[in-house]
Design a protein around this motif. Sequence first.
Motif, PDB file in Angstrom:
ATOM      1  N   LEU A   1       0.920  -1.507   0.012  1.00  0.00           N
ATOM      2  CA  LEU A   1       0.074   0.005  -0.045  1.00  0.00           C
ATOM      3  C   LEU A   1       1.019   1.311   0.081  1.00  0.00           C
ATOM      4  O   LEU A   1       0.670   1.849  -0.757  1.00  0.00           O
ATOM      5  CB  LEU A   1      -0.835  -0.042   1.331  1.00  0.00           C
ATOM      6  CG  LEU A   1      -1.685   1.016   1.355  1.00  0.00           C
ATOM      7  CD1 LEU A   1      -2.824   1.293   0.003  1.00  0.00           C
ATOM      8  CD2 LEU A   1      -2.794   1.241   2.529  1.00  0.00           C
ATOM      9  N   LYS A   2       2.060   1.302   0.740  1.00  0.00           N
ATOM     10  CA  LYS A   2       2.854   2.336   0.667  1.00  0.00           C
ATOM     11  C   LYS A   2       3.461   2.647  -0.452  1.00  0.00           C
ATOM     12  O   LYS A   2       3.684   3.583  -0.979  1.00  0.00           O
ATOM     13  CB  LYS A   2       3.863   1.964   1.872  1.00  0.00           C
ATOM     14  CG  LYS A   2       4.771   3.334   2.288  1.00  0.00           C
ATOM     15  CD  LYS A   2       5.946   3.168   3.234  1.00  0.00           C
ATOM     16  CE  LYS A   2       5.379   2.782   4.432  1.00  0.00           C
ATOM     17  NZ  LYS A   2       6.509   2.562   5.475  1.00  0.00           N
TER      18      LYS A   2
ATOM     19  N   LEU B   1       2.349   1.543  -3.557  1.00  0.00           N
ATOM     20  CA  LEU B   1       1.450   1.980  -4.443  1.00  0.00           C
ATOM     21  C   LEU B   1       1.034   3.561  -4.467  1.00  0.00           C
ATOM     22  O   LEU B   1       0.820   4.281  -5.326  1.00  0.00           O
ATOM     23  CB  LEU B   1       0.464   1.212  -4.667  1.00  0.00           C
ATOM     24  CG  LEU B   1       0.580  -0.334  -5.125  1.00  0.00           C
ATOM     25  CD1 LEU B   1      -0.414  -1.262  -5.050  1.00  0.00           C
ATOM     26  CD2 LEU B   1       1.040  -0.199  -6.517  1.00  0.00           C
ATOM     27  N   SER B   2       0.853   3.978  -3.097  1.00  0.00           N
ATOM     28  CA  SER B   2       0.469   5.130  -2.863  1.00  0.00           C
ATOM     29  C   SER B   2       1.366   6.231  -3.233  1.00  0.00           C
ATOM     30  O   SER B   2       1.328   7.385  -3.793  1.00  0.00           O
ATOM     31  CB  SER B   2       0.117   5.436  -1.359  1.00  0.00           C
ATOM     32  OG  SER B   2      -0.942   4.356  -1.001  1.00  0.00           O
ATOM     33  N   ARG B   3       2.817   5.842  -2.937  1.00  0.00           N
ATOM     34  CA  ARG B   3       3.769   6.776  -3.348  1.00  0.00           C
ATOM     35  C   ARG B   3       3.941   6.923  -5.043  1.00  0.00           C
ATOM     36  O   ARG B   3       4.165   7.914  -5.315  1.00  0.00           O
ATOM     37  CB  ARG B   3       5.121   6.040  -2.719  1.00  0.00           C
ATOM     38  CG  ARG B   3       5.397   6.405  -1.140  1.00  0.00           C
ATOM     39  CD  ARG B   3       6.574   5.798  -0.887  1.00  0.00           C
ATOM     40  NE  ARG B   3       7.093   6.034   0.528  1.00  0.00           N
ATOM     41  CZ  ARG B   3       8.003   5.470   1.163  1.00  0.00           C
ATOM     42  NH1 ARG B   3       8.296   4.204   0.820  1.00  0.00           N
ATOM     43  NH2 ARG B   3       8.208   6.013   2.344  1.00  0.00           N
TER      44      ARG B   3
ATOM     45  N   PHE C   1       1.526   6.804  -6.866  1.00  0.00           N
ATOM     46  CA  PHE C   1       0.226   7.314  -7.635  1.00  0.00           C
ATOM     47  C   PHE C   1       0.580   8.732  -7.282  1.00  0.00           C
ATOM     48  O   PHE C   1       0.302   9.563  -8.176  1.00  0.00           O
ATOM     49  CB  PHE C   1      -0.834   6.997  -6.498  1.00  0.00           C
ATOM     50  CG  PHE C   1      -2.184   7.206  -7.247  1.00  0.00           C
ATOM     51  CD1 PHE C   1      -2.783   6.574  -8.324  1.00  0.00           C
ATOM     52  CD2 PHE C   1      -2.872   8.281  -6.886  1.00  0.00           C
ATOM     53  CE1 PHE C   1      -3.826   6.933  -8.906  1.00  0.00           C
ATOM     54  CE2 PHE C   1      -4.159   8.447  -7.451  1.00  0.00           C
ATOM     55  CZ  PHE C   1      -4.530   7.954  -8.434  1.00  0.00           C
ATOM     56  N   THR C   2       1.090   9.405  -6.189  1.00  0.00           N
ATOM     57  CA  THR C   2       1.642  10.785  -5.964  1.00  0.00           C
ATOM     58  C   THR C   2       2.564  10.965  -7.023  1.00  0.00           C
ATOM     59  O   THR C   2       2.873  12.577  -7.157  1.00  0.00           O
ATOM     60  CB  THR C   2       1.880  10.853  -4.683  1.00  0.00           C
ATOM     61  OG1 THR C   2       3.088  10.345  -4.215  1.00  0.00           O
ATOM     62  CG2 THR C   2       0.789  10.564  -3.445  1.00  0.00           C
TER      63      THR C   2
ATOM     64  N   LEU D   1      -5.798  -3.227   1.386  1.00  0.00           N
ATOM     65  CA  LEU D   1      -5.495  -2.868   0.188  1.00  0.00           C
ATOM     66  C   LEU D   1      -6.914  -2.604  -0.823  1.00  0.00           C
ATOM     67  O   LEU D   1      -6.799  -2.023  -1.852  1.00  0.00           O
ATOM     68  CB  LEU D   1      -4.533  -3.836  -0.573  1.00  0.00           C
ATOM     69  CG  LEU D   1      -3.153  -3.904  -0.298  1.00  0.00           C
ATOM     70  CD1 LEU D   1      -2.463  -4.875  -0.781  1.00  0.00           C
ATOM     71  CD2 LEU D   1      -2.481  -2.554  -0.535  1.00  0.00           C
TER      72      LEU D   1
ATOM     73  N   PHE E   1      -7.876   1.020  -1.910  1.00  0.00           N
ATOM     74  CA  PHE E   1      -7.066   1.497  -3.041  1.00  0.00           C
ATOM     75  C   PHE E   1      -7.176   0.773  -4.295  1.00  0.00           C
ATOM     76  O   PHE E   1      -7.197   1.585  -5.364  1.00  0.00           O
ATOM     77  CB  PHE E   1      -5.498   1.256  -2.522  1.00  0.00           C
ATOM     78  CG  PHE E   1      -4.337   1.954  -3.216  1.00  0.00           C
ATOM     79  CD1 PHE E   1      -4.037   3.088  -3.429  1.00  0.00           C
ATOM     80  CD2 PHE E   1      -3.956   1.351  -4.471  1.00  0.00           C
ATOM     81  CE1 PHE E   1      -3.081   3.754  -4.023  1.00  0.00           C
ATOM     82  CE2 PHE E   1      -2.994   1.742  -5.320  1.00  0.00           C
ATOM     83  CZ  PHE E   1      -2.635   2.918  -5.125  1.00  0.00           C
TER      84      PHE E   1
ATOM     85  N   LYS F   1      -8.244   3.243  -7.275  1.00  0.00           N
ATOM     86  CA  LYS F   1      -7.144   3.857  -7.928  1.00  0.00           C
ATOM     87  C   LYS F   1      -6.310   2.907  -8.951  1.00  0.00           C
ATOM     88  O   LYS F   1      -5.197   3.148  -9.438  1.00  0.00           O
ATOM     89  CB  LYS F   1      -6.116   4.392  -6.953  1.00  0.00           C
ATOM     90  CG  LYS F   1      -6.741   5.566  -6.121  1.00  0.00           C
ATOM     91  CD  LYS F   1      -5.504   6.120  -4.940  1.00  0.00           C
ATOM     92  CE  LYS F   1      -6.175   7.128  -4.185  1.00  0.00           C
ATOM     93  NZ  LYS F   1      -5.453   7.887  -3.144  1.00  0.00           N
ATOM     94  N   THR F   2      -6.917   1.778  -9.117  1.00  0.00           N
ATOM     95  CA  THR F   2      -6.448   0.903 -10.267  1.00  0.00           C
ATOM     96  C   THR F   2      -7.688   0.348 -11.098  1.00  0.00           C
ATOM     97  O   THR F   2      -8.935   0.850 -10.918  1.00  0.00           O
ATOM     98  CB  THR F   2      -5.735  -0.228  -9.508  1.00  0.00           C
ATOM     99  OG1 THR F   2      -6.525  -1.278  -9.028  1.00  0.00           O
ATOM    100  CG2 THR F   2      -4.925   0.096  -8.581  1.00  0.00           C
TER     101      THR F   2
END
Length: 936
Positions: free
Chosen positions: A199-200, A202-204, A206-207, A237, A240, A244-245
């Motif tokens: 999660l960390k 994929l979130s990074r 994404f940003t 997860l 997310f 976002k996918t």
Amino acid sequence: MAKLSNLKKVELLEQTVLKKDIDEVKRILKEEAPIEFTARAIGLACRFVGPQMVEALLDGGASLSFILTPAFKRKYDCRIKRSSSYDEKIHFEYFLFPAYEVGGYDLEIIPDSERQQVLRILFNRKEGNMNELLYYAILYNDNAILNTLDDLGINKIPKYKADILSWKHGRNSVLYADEREIKWVFDDTIRESDDEVVLKMLSRFFTCMDVEQIKFSESFFYSWPSTFKSRFCSKILFDFFVNKTNMVEKVKKWDLLYALVDQNNVEGIRYVLTQQWIRQPREIKLLLSYAMKKENVTQELNDYILEIQTFIHEEESKNTSKKSLKDDKPLSVAEMKKVWGYKKQKDGTLIITSYKGEETNVIIPSVIGRGTVTAIDTHAFDTKAPRITEVLKNSRQEIAFVEIPGTIKNIPDRMFYAYYYDVHANEEKFPHASLKTVILHDGIKKIGSSAFGYCTGLESIEIPNSVRKIDDHAFYNCRKLKKIKLPNKKRILSDYVFYGCAFETFDIPEKVTEIPHGLFYGCNSLKKVNMPEGIEVLGAYALYRCAFETFDIPKKVTEIPEGLFYGCNSLKKVNMTEGIEVLGAYAFSECAFETFDIPEKVTEIPKGLFSGCNSLKTVNMPKGIEVIGEAAFEGCAFENFVVPDTVKKIGAQAFKNCKKLRNIIIPSNVEIDKEAFAGCDLLANEDGKIIINGILFGRVNQKGNSYEDGTDVDVIEPLVIDHRIKKIAIDRENLPLIVYREHSEEGTPIDIDQLSVGDEVYFGRFPQLEDYEMKPLKWRVLDVIDGKALLVTVDCIIGKGLDLQRHGFWKDDLLRSFLNNSFYKVAFSDSEREQIVLSTIQNPKNEVTNNGGGPDTKDHVFLLSIDEVEKYMPTENSRWASITKYAYRQRYAKRTFWHWELRTLSYVVFGNGRLCATGSNGRHNHCCLRPAIWIK
């Protein structure tokens, strides 16, 4: 002092960097300039040494930049080999990451604080791609580098990587190489990391991308089902991946629902119900049914299921109170249409096309409205029909009872046949396994091919008298079917009708005169078949792998067909009449006979007749036998065997692997095919050779196993043909590596003083042609120095098989052992061996592949190294070599081209002289050998 080569300069610089000698590094950079490749030295400093060394290198003119040309690849090993057709440049700044794989160095990586300093130095000097570093820092969850990049204002990954992650270019992208890299690294990280880490990461990502979604290919979801369940549908997860996918659009709805249940993700299930991914009560019931069957359901999920069930029951009660009682009345046409799909045929009758109901007890109607149902489509109960809903699929899978009316004349092919192998679960699936009862009404005339195949719950069935024909495989693999009642008709049965059923006894109807092919194939519980006297013909493999202990052949049968009792490994006795004239191939293979009497009228023992009968000790053969077929007695337990005088031919492998056979008597004029006695180890003479009537059938090594059985290093010992051997009958693929005839020549010494480089001389003897005759061996002089001469064979003289595959250092190589023992002892006479020098052989590492060469060795015979080839054979023309017919025959891979082997790992020379780096520690099967020697 001699000037260093470019390669030596690079080696010296890298070695000094790893010694952490900054002053010496500065001196090398100054005095040995220019140094054409410094990127790896910087990478090593980034990883193992520290910021001061990195600064010293950059101050001295070193750089991470270089152009990856073919020469650079070969010279400096600065690429990652992805496949035989694709490799890519190494970015040595990636050495900063502890998670980045760097082989060949057993050193401690510098602390995070020093790695951060190194990164700042690279940033200030504009060395390395910072956006690429950000991508890998996220991928490797490297917080130290991430924090530093954030301080430096690096907050975007490269656009082309963002385009790939968002699937902007699609599968046919010109950036396919990078797409594959993401597939290998990015996907693996998702599969192998904890949910929090994923999660960390994929979130990074994404940003750091200007995209709306991170996208995955559909194959990703279904190539890694465990990832789909444990990652995408986990409580951590799921949100997310939904938002976002592209998970929702790529994954099948019911796969997603089931995965949420598997993960006990109550919030996820609540979400999909709120979003009305499923709406109908029967769909919700199906999901709840799946959840209730699962083990380890959490209390939270169980409470939620009860809550939903209460709501559904209340809704159903409201609807039930509005219905009138019509249970005893026939269904109306409108109601029928809800349960059955059907069409009108040209004659006005109806054909049922699909079952749409939810009942597990199904009665197929004979009439719908005013139309008579006379047919049913083969896909009416198909669980994998196009556009079938999950609810309908489940209903069809749960059917336990089917009643078919007599108005339907033909039960179509494969109507209830359903089977597939679930690769992800690694198990067989039988969609119609719940079907236990089938009622067939009088009027049905035919049961189609595989109509009830894989109905593994069906235990008994009665076939009505109206049925005239049961087509092939009709009850294929009905693994519980123990009882069936058949009409008494002559030709009602077809091939393989009861394949794999569970009968223990079976009564053939009185009128049947022929048992079809494979009728009871694989019925491994079947112990007794009652056959009427009228049986005239038995079909091939009809009783394959059944459980008989004894069997009586009907009196009218004159031929035992192919494979009739194949694999009946409890069968000890077959009672045959005098009328039997022909025995079929493999008819008794793998049975349990100890003795067997061949009928008097039989003239041929066919192929594989008793193969695998490993209890068979005695076979009584009539005098009229003329042929013993291929593999006829393979693996039998004979100790002694007498071949009748009437036999004219013994087929290939006829007695193969008869491990107890000590003595065999064969008439002198019998034609014997290859490998007839391969593996008959106890037949070997004092030299370990199996020779019968002057024919070599094999050789036994020190461990008591024949070479044809694929034994280990002993197989590289030479096989010498003596005067007793007139013919070799070993199959070409199993022929020992070295085979030749004895020779008695004393050998001819060579006068070193008369030799010059380039001369060709004869020394020793070795086969050149396929007749295995020893012929003088031709050598080429490569060097003459200090009273010694270096010789290499002019031709490739030995074809290397699987038994000489090379792995590891030359010191431990099977090739080395073979050349210095077997080859050395038999290719040279005593006087010639005295002239061969025991030489110190150097084995430096391969500079291109970075493979070590190992310690120096002492050898009489050896292979040339890459350095020796480049020194003594500098051109392709000088390296060109033909292959002898003998060597070509011995090779494992029979190809039209060949290479010759070097002792330096990862190098071969093509027959046309081109030098080739294989990029592997292994060896090519189509390689040959050109031995080399020093003589004095």
